[in-house]
Design an enzyme around this catalytic site. Sequence first.
Site, PDB file in Angstrom:
ATOM      1  N   SER A   1       0.821  -1.216   0.000  1.00 42.97           N
ATOM      2  CA  SER A   1       0.000   0.000   0.000  1.00 42.97           C
ATOM      3  C   SER A   1       0.852   1.263   0.000  1.00 42.97           C
ATOM      4  O   SER A   1       0.317   2.368   0.042  1.00 42.97           O
ATOM      5  CB  SER A   1      -0.931  -0.001   1.216  1.00 42.97           C
ATOM      6  OG  SER A   1      -0.183  -0.212   2.404  1.00 42.97           O
TER       7      SER A   1
ATOM      8  N   ASN B   1      -1.565  -2.507  13.376  1.00 46.30           N
ATOM      9  CA  ASN B   1      -3.019  -2.364  13.433  1.00 46.30           C
ATOM     10  C   ASN B   1      -3.458  -1.141  14.238  1.00 46.30           C
ATOM     11  O   ASN B   1      -4.336  -0.383  13.808  1.00 46.30           O
ATOM     12  CB  ASN B   1      -3.651  -3.634  13.998  1.00 46.30           C
ATOM     13  CG  ASN B   1      -3.332  -4.856  13.153  1.00 46.30           C
ATOM     14  OD1 ASN B   1      -2.815  -4.713  12.040  1.00 46.30           O
ATOM     15  ND2 ASN B   1      -3.616  -6.043  13.660  1.00 46.30           N
TER      16      ASN B   1
ATOM     17  N   THR C   1     -40.963  25.572  -7.835  1.00 47.49           N
ATOM     18  CA  THR C   1     -41.163  24.202  -7.364  1.00 47.49           C
ATOM     19  C   THR C   1     -41.447  23.401  -8.631  1.00 47.49           C
ATOM     20  O   THR C   1     -42.052  23.951  -9.583  1.00 47.49           O
ATOM     21  CB  THR C   1     -42.351  24.063  -6.386  1.00 47.49           C
ATOM     22  OG1 THR C   1     -43.548  24.388  -7.084  1.00 47.49           O
ATOM     23  CG2 THR C   1     -42.211  24.999  -5.182  1.00 47.49           C
ATOM     24  N   HIS C   2     -40.980  22.182  -8.675  1.00 45.49           N
ATOM     25  CA  HIS C   2     -41.103  21.360  -9.896  1.00 45.49           C
ATOM     26  C   HIS C   2     -40.462  22.063 -11.091  1.00 45.49           C
ATOM     27  O   HIS C   2     -40.837  21.807 -12.230  1.00 45.49           O
ATOM     28  CB  HIS C   2     -42.570  21.037 -10.219  1.00 45.49           C
ATOM     29  CG  HIS C   2     -43.362  20.566  -9.053  1.00 45.49           C
ATOM     30  ND1 HIS C   2     -43.497  19.239  -8.718  1.00 45.49           N
ATOM     31  CD2 HIS C   2     -44.040  21.259  -8.100  1.00 45.49           C
ATOM     32  CE1 HIS C   2     -44.239  19.133  -7.629  1.00 45.49           C
ATOM     33  NE2 HIS C   2     -44.567  20.349  -7.229  1.00 45.49           N
TER      34      HIS C   2
ATOM     35  N   SER D   1     -15.751  25.707 -26.443  1.00 48.97           N
ATOM     36  CA  SER D   1     -15.925  24.465 -27.175  1.00 48.97           C
ATOM     37  C   SER D   1     -14.831  24.373 -28.229  1.00 48.97           C
ATOM     38  O   SER D   1     -14.428  25.370 -28.808  1.00 48.97           O
ATOM     39  CB  SER D   1     -17.301  24.452 -27.846  1.00 48.97           C
ATOM     40  OG  SER D   1     -17.307  23.563 -28.950  1.00 48.97           O
TER      41      SER D   1
ATOM     42  N   LYS E   1     -19.559  29.051 -28.058  1.00 46.14           N
ATOM     43  CA  LYS E   1     -19.896  28.451 -26.770  1.00 46.14           C
ATOM     44  C   LYS E   1     -19.084  28.989 -25.594  1.00 46.14           C
ATOM     45  O   LYS E   1     -17.899  29.272 -25.704  1.00 46.14           O
ATOM     46  CB  LYS E   1     -19.693  26.928 -26.829  1.00 46.14           C
ATOM     47  CG  LYS E   1     -20.668  26.183 -27.702  1.00 46.14           C
ATOM     48  CD  LYS E   1     -22.118  26.302 -27.253  1.00 46.14           C
ATOM     49  CE  LYS E   1     -22.401  25.557 -25.968  1.00 46.14           C
ATOM     50  NZ  LYS E   1     -22.352  24.099 -26.162  1.00 46.14           N
TER      51      LYS E   1
ATOM     52  N   GLU F   1     -20.608  21.865 -13.865  1.00 43.93           N
ATOM     53  CA  GLU F   1     -20.933  20.484 -14.234  1.00 43.93           C
ATOM     54  C   GLU F   1     -20.041  19.502 -13.474  1.00 43.93           C
ATOM     55  O   GLU F   1     -20.488  18.424 -13.059  1.00 43.93           O
ATOM     56  CB  GLU F   1     -20.794  20.296 -15.742  1.00 43.93           C
ATOM     57  CG  GLU F   1     -21.874  21.064 -16.508  1.00 43.93           C
ATOM     58  CD  GLU F   1     -21.503  21.271 -17.969  1.00 43.93           C
ATOM     59  OE1 GLU F   1     -21.307  20.274 -18.678  1.00 43.93           O
ATOM     60  OE2 GLU F   1     -21.408  22.433 -18.389  1.00 43.93           O
TER      61      GLU F   1
ATOM     62  N   TYR G   1      -8.758  -6.731  13.295  1.00 49.32           N
ATOM     63  CA  TYR G   1      -8.210  -6.202  12.041  1.00 49.32           C
ATOM     64  C   TYR G   1      -8.233  -7.263  10.944  1.00 49.32           C
ATOM     65  O   TYR G   1      -7.969  -8.440  11.185  1.00 49.32           O
ATOM     66  CB  TYR G   1      -6.769  -5.706  12.242  1.00 49.32           C
ATOM     67  CG  TYR G   1      -6.147  -5.212  10.945  1.00 49.32           C
ATOM     68  CD1 TYR G   1      -6.361  -3.914  10.506  1.00 49.32           C
ATOM     69  CD2 TYR G   1      -5.391  -6.068  10.132  1.00 49.32           C
ATOM     70  CE1 TYR G   1      -5.831  -3.468   9.296  1.00 49.32           C
ATOM     71  CE2 TYR G   1      -4.856  -5.629   8.928  1.00 49.32           C
ATOM     72  CZ  TYR G   1      -5.088  -4.323   8.518  1.00 49.32           C
ATOM     73  OH  TYR G   1      -4.575  -3.897   7.327  1.00 49.32           O
TER      74      TYR G   1
ATOM     75  N   GLN H   1      -7.291  -2.155   4.597  1.00 48.16           N
ATOM     76  CA  GLN H   1      -6.329  -1.331   3.866  1.00 48.16           C
ATOM     77  C   GLN H   1      -7.019  -0.577   2.723  1.00 48.16           C
ATOM     78  O   GLN H   1      -6.530   0.445   2.257  1.00 48.16           O
ATOM     79  CB  GLN H   1      -5.208  -2.223   3.325  1.00 48.16           C
ATOM     80  CG  GLN H   1      -4.140  -1.489   2.559  1.00 48.16           C
ATOM     81  CD  GLN H   1      -2.910  -2.357   2.346  1.00 48.16           C
ATOM     82  OE1 GLN H   1      -2.129  -2.554   3.281  1.00 48.16           O
ATOM     83  NE2 GLN H   1      -2.749  -2.886   1.153  1.00 48.16           N
TER      84      GLN H   1
ATOM     85  N   LYS I   1      -8.121   3.482   2.730  1.00 51.38           N
ATOM     86  CA  LYS I   1      -7.293   4.677   2.479  1.00 51.38           C
ATOM     87  C   LYS I   1      -7.688   5.431   1.222  1.00 51.38           C
ATOM     88  O   LYS I   1      -7.985   6.621   1.269  1.00 51.38           O
ATOM     89  CB  LYS I   1      -5.811   4.333   2.357  1.00 51.38           C
ATOM     90  CG  LYS I   1      -5.230   3.460   3.409  1.00 51.38           C
ATOM     91  CD  LYS I   1      -5.095   4.143   4.731  1.00 51.38           C
ATOM     92  CE  LYS I   1      -4.574   3.140   5.746  1.00 51.38           C
ATOM     93  NZ  LYS I   1      -5.239   1.809   5.675  1.00 51.38           N
TER      94      LYS I   1
HETATM   95  N1  ARG Z   1      -1.141  -1.212   5.403  1.00 52.15           N
HETATM   96  C1  ARG Z   1      -2.002  -1.754   6.395  1.00 52.15           C
HETATM   97  C2  ARG Z   1      -3.348  -1.060   6.357  1.00 52.15           C
HETATM   98  O1  ARG Z   1      -3.445  -0.065   5.763  1.00 52.15           O
HETATM   99  C3  ARG Z   1      -1.382  -1.573   7.741  1.00 52.15           C
HETATM  100  C4  ARG Z   1      -1.810  -2.582   8.762  1.00 52.15           C
HETATM  101  C5  ARG Z   1      -1.302  -3.904   8.424  1.00 52.15           C
HETATM  102  N2  ARG Z   1      -1.418  -4.808   9.495  1.00 52.15           N
HETATM  103  C6  ARG Z   1      -1.257  -6.103   9.287  1.00 52.15           C
HETATM  104  N3  ARG Z   1      -1.295  -6.860  10.314  1.00 52.15           N
HETATM  105  N4  ARG Z   1      -1.093  -6.622   8.101  1.00 52.15           N
HETATM  106  O2  ARG Z   1      -4.309  -1.517   6.896  1.00 52.15           O
END
Ligand code: ARG
Length: 462
Positions: free
Chosen positions: A26, A114, A159-160, A281, A287, A294, A321, A326, A329
């Site tokens: 990640s 975690n 309205t509408h 445009s 335009k 938008e 966990y 993950q 994010k």
């Molecule tokens: N990159 C992991 C996440 O975003 C970090 C935690 C990973 N923990 C584990 N025991 N694999 O969740």
Amino acid sequence: MTKSGQLWGGRFTEKPDQTFAEFNDSFRFDRRLFAADVRASIAHANSLARAGVVTADEATTITAGLVELLSAADSGTAIFDGSDAEDVHSFIEGTLIAAIGDAGRKLHTGRSRNDQVATAFRLWLRDEIDKIDDLIYQAQAALVGLAERHSTAILPGYTHLQRAQPVMFAHWCLAYFEMLKRDRGRLADARKRVNILPLGSGALAGTGFPVDRDAVAEELGFDGVTANSLDGVSDRDFAVEFTSACSLIMVHLSRLAEDLIIYCSSEFGFVSLSDAVSSGSSLMPQKKNPDALELLRGKAGRVFGHQMGLLAMIKGLPLAYNKDMQEDKEAVFDTADTVNISLRAAAIVLDNTAVNEERTRDAATAGYLNATELADYLVKKGVPFRTAHETVGRAVLYAIDRGLELHELGPDELRQFSDAIADDVSEALDLRATLAAKGTIGGTSPGRVAEALAAARLYLER
Ligand code: ARG
């Protein structure tokens, strides 16, 4: 050869498969948590020292090393480039160990990725919430500015999407101001639950080292600590709450955008956007398109998508966990980025919006927007409302047949529909009188709107 900073080599004899690593890692996106994770790591090092788990000297070496990492990152992405770290946490620990040696190997005592990731994520999100709150405030200021620049403009209310009753243009601006005010309230409320420290939950069970979690919370500016370690590492409610508050922000911006898209069409011609916030445009030379509006409308969809994605990701996960988490994010990062740029775009578009006041007034005067006023007039003369409604309906039909407005009929012609109609009807049907009549709290009478606008200005100044 192990990956740089790999945290779990001991039990493994084979190196990770390339595709698995690509799937699992990640770092390419969670490096955004770098500063937050370093801050939390500094607090953890201090906490370990207070608990007597590392010496004061070791803690000093660790924190100095971490501060060094922060400033290295401040001067560019060079320290990240080329790293094959699994995630931001292993990157930080690995880089620290490479820089300071053995003391760095003690940093991960009493914590797990975690509780670490949950902590860094919350710290990062807290700052984003504060930035977004400020941007909502800026958008509110832009609405109030627009209302003040056109404080006497009158707009047909719909309205509408059918002309309904006239309103002050400032009243329309302040409707969006109110929505954004609620958005700030929702974010502030979500922030309370974001700002709780999970560190000290360990992998899932807590930690055997005597760390003072409250002291860590205080050092990092958290309002408190999580009460249950299983929940502490696996709670992502705060991420859902954030995307939920953001979804409503985007709902509001998309509605604002849609109103303005309609209003700036040549069919309406109520507002114009300056060139600075319009696009042309590639084919049609004439335009001038409201692309910014938008996009405000369109970007709502991805934020809703992130919210649904998070809910679906969390649903049915066993405690505690799981790596599924993950996936939180990118959803939250993109939500924050999208809301951030959308609010800035909204403010700049509002700053570049001008009302064609003549056109909006004319539109508010045509299309029987004072029909309700005539019914109210009859009620004030003692006619029951339902009867008045029917009477005015017939008068409107008559006027439509003749291609006239109600106020163009005159008292004598109107009297055929009701004896209650007197000469003062003309005054009652006047646009100004129609507006002035709406004097209840929250109504669109010029007096009420002026009050509301002044209150909004005061709110901005506080
Ligand atoms: N990159 C992991 C996440 O975003 C970090 C935690 C990973 N923990 C584990 N025991 N694999 O969740």
